[in-house]
Write a protein that holds these residues in place. Structure first.
Motif, mmCIF file in Angstrom:
data_model
loop_
_atom_site.group_PDB
_atom_site.id
_atom_site.type_symbol
_atom_site.label_atom_id
_atom_site.label_comp_id
_atom_site.label_asym_id
_atom_site.label_seq_id
_atom_site.Cartn_x
_atom_site.Cartn_y
_atom_site.Cartn_z
ATOM 1 N N LEU A 39 0.805 -1.221 0.000
ATOM 2 C CA LEU A 39 0.000 0.000 0.000
ATOM 3 C C LEU A 39 0.835 1.268 0.000
ATOM 4 O O LEU A 39 0.340 2.336 -0.356
ATOM 5 C CB LEU A 39 -0.922 0.011 1.226
ATOM 6 N N ARG A 40 2.105 1.148 0.417
ATOM 7 C CA ARG A 40 2.971 2.325 0.489
ATOM 8 C C ARG A 40 4.339 1.980 -0.082
ATOM 9 O O ARG A 40 4.900 0.920 0.209
ATOM 10 C CB ARG A 40 3.126 2.794 1.941
ATOM 11 N N GLU A 43 7.377 1.772 2.708
ATOM 12 C CA GLU A 43 7.443 0.745 3.752
ATOM 13 C C GLU A 43 7.175 -0.620 3.144
ATOM 14 O O GLU A 43 6.320 -0.771 2.263
ATOM 15 C CB GLU A 43 6.417 1.024 4.858
ATOM 16 N N SER A 57 0.184 -5.522 5.427
ATOM 17 C CA SER A 57 0.596 -4.277 4.788
ATOM 18 C C SER A 57 1.099 -3.284 5.825
ATOM 19 O O SER A 57 0.803 -3.393 7.015
ATOM 20 C CB SER A 57 -0.598 -3.675 4.043
ATOM 21 N N ASP A 59 0.801 0.420 7.592
ATOM 22 C CA ASP A 59 -0.382 1.225 7.909
ATOM 23 C C ASP A 59 -0.504 2.397 6.942
ATOM 24 O O ASP A 59 0.491 2.983 6.505
ATOM 25 C CB ASP A 59 -0.286 1.778 9.338
ATOM 26 N N THR A 60 -1.730 2.731 6.621
ATOM 27 C CA THR A 60 -2.033 3.971 5.909
ATOM 28 C C THR A 60 -2.866 4.842 6.838
ATOM 29 O O THR A 60 -3.552 4.338 7.731
ATOM 30 C CB THR A 60 -2.807 3.712 4.610
ATOM 31 N N THR A 62 -5.721 8.046 7.409
ATOM 32 C CA THR A 62 -6.806 8.856 6.865
ATOM 33 C C THR A 62 -7.117 9.961 7.858
ATOM 34 O O THR A 62 -7.414 9.690 9.030
ATOM 35 C CB THR A 62 -8.073 8.004 6.640
ATOM 36 N N THR A 81 -6.149 11.160 12.972
ATOM 37 C CA THR A 81 -5.954 10.211 11.873
ATOM 38 C C THR A 81 -6.381 8.815 12.295
ATOM 39 O O THR A 81 -6.186 8.410 13.443
ATOM 40 C CB THR A 81 -4.478 10.167 11.436
ATOM 41 N N ALA A 83 -5.791 4.804 11.432
ATOM 42 C CA ALA A 83 -4.826 3.898 10.801
ATOM 43 C C ALA A 83 -5.564 2.717 10.184
ATOM 44 O O ALA A 83 -6.487 2.168 10.784
ATOM 45 C CB ALA A 83 -3.811 3.402 11.833
ATOM 46 N N ARG A 85 -4.966 -1.003 7.693
ATOM 47 C CA ARG A 85 -4.006 -1.964 7.171
ATOM 48 C C ARG A 85 -4.760 -3.165 6.616
ATOM 49 O O ARG A 85 -5.954 -3.329 6.859
ATOM 50 C CB ARG A 85 -3.028 -2.407 8.263
ATOM 51 N N SER A 96 -9.147 -6.461 5.890
ATOM 52 C CA SER A 96 -8.786 -5.054 6.003
ATOM 53 C C SER A 96 -9.317 -4.556 7.332
ATOM 54 O O SER A 96 -10.400 -4.968 7.767
ATOM 55 C CB SER A 96 -9.381 -4.229 4.852
ATOM 56 N N LEU A 156 -10.618 0.389 1.910
ATOM 57 C CA LEU A 156 -9.353 -0.298 1.673
ATOM 58 C C LEU A 156 -9.600 -1.674 1.059
ATOM 59 O O LEU A 156 -8.907 -2.085 0.118
ATOM 60 C CB LEU A 156 -8.577 -0.430 2.988
#
Length: 335
Positions: A39-40, A43, A57, A59-60, A62, A81, A83, A85, A96, A156
């Motif tokens: 996803l990133r 990382e 994955s 963490d992303t 939002t 935010t 988190a 994943r 997810s 996600l």
């Protein structure tokens, strides 16, 4: 008294997990799993082969600025935010999840985004947090315009399910499930506890936990991911067996098939469970040691592993029965 500048303690964490069968005919190997979960770019995907094949994955984040749900309708604005994943177990079950933590109190005004970005996965309320009523509001599900962590998890999952690696040919029919959880702080010397686990409508499960102060939210999320995975496995196996007509009364002799034509239907229905699901049962494989005892609640009642073993034995018994050739019947001699 806490020293000046010390952030207020976290008193509430919340999250939601989506669990489904990977829509691909073949399981994904480690390299393909890393492609799916990448996803990133900055990382790497976490991959492991012990005690089972697993990928997670990075963490992303939002950003959110909206009211928190509350059981009594009180308006509690929060900024921060969430988190999110994703994970893949044995190249077959995709999850997810999204989660956040909330401190006991926050500033009276909104701060620059840089303040929130250095506190990933934290949502700060304006003023003091009525944590009990917010916890219940989160479990109940909020109204339009309130923070909905499930939408982030669902977004996600939708993104992952569109990945070109997936041929959209799952080996068996199943439905996704949702698990929504909240974790409140326990007393200083109190052990972690599971206060409630509920099967709700529309494939929703809810979990209310108490965890010791300072427990990392990622570890609580890991526990709930594990619960969601095994609940999905149980639910899917129950539905597979419910969809097969087992133990039906034997038809009259004149209507019986002469060569066991009805056997392939049962075997065809059960074989995907054997090939893709039965080896996945491994509770607490990646649960933090301090939180692993919470699984004992589900093992005692309703008895997750006990029910799983019963279902597995039923499947094996049916396959064994259908492996036995039908009794040989001699042809009748002509008059």
């Amino acid at each position: 008294m806490a020293p000046e500048g010390t952030p207020p303690p976290v008193v509430l964490a919340c999250g939601e997990v989506r669990t489904c069968l990977l829509p691909a005919l073949q399981t994904l190997d480690g390299r393909s799993a890393a492609q799916l979960l990448g996803l990133r770019a900055d990382e790497r995907v976490l991959l492991s082969e012990r005690p089972n094949v697993y990928g997670r994955s990075p963490d992303t984040l939002t950003g959110v600025d909206c009211p928190l749900p509350s059981a009594n309708g009180a308006r509690v604005r929060a900024v921060g935010t969430v988190a999110a994943r994703a994970s893949l177990t044995e190249g077959r079950v995709l999850q997810s999840s999204a989660h956040f933590r909330v401190p006991a109190a926050g500033p009276d005004h909104r701060r620059p985004w840089g303040h929130y970005l250095v506190r990933p996965g934290t949502v700060e309320p304006f003023g003091r947090l009525p944590h009990e009523t917010v916890a219940q509001g989160l479990l109940n599900g909020g109204r339009h315009g309130e923070l909905d962590v499930g939408l982030i998890a669902d977004g996600l999952l939708t993104r992952l399910l569109r990945h070109p690696l997936l041929d959209q040919r799952p080996p068996l029919k199943s439905r996704p499930t949702r698990l929504r959880w909240v974790a409140l702080s326990a007393e200083r010397d109190e052990e972690p506890s599971m206060e409630r686990f509920t099967l709700a409508e529309d494939e929703l499960r809810t979990v209310r936990l108490r965890v010791p102060p300072g427990t990392p939210t990622g570890e609580v999320a890991g526990l709930c991911d594990d619960l969601a995975l095994h609940d999905w496995l149980l639910t899917t196996l129950v539905r597979i067996l419910d969809g097969i007509r087992l133990g039906a009364a034997e038809p009259p002799a004149r209507l019986r098939p002469r060569s066991g034509e009805d056997r392939p239907a049962v075997v065809t229905a059960l074989r995907p469970a054997v090939d893709h699901l039965l080896h996945l049962w491994m509770p607490r494989a990646r649960v933090a040691r301090e939180l692993a005892p919470l699984w004992e609640v589900l093992e005692d009642r309703p008895g997750f592993t006990r029910q799983w073993r019963t279902l597995v034995q039923r499947i094996r018994d049916q396959l064994a029965l259908h492996a036995i050739p039908p009794p040989h019947r001699e042809a009748e001699s002509p008059p």
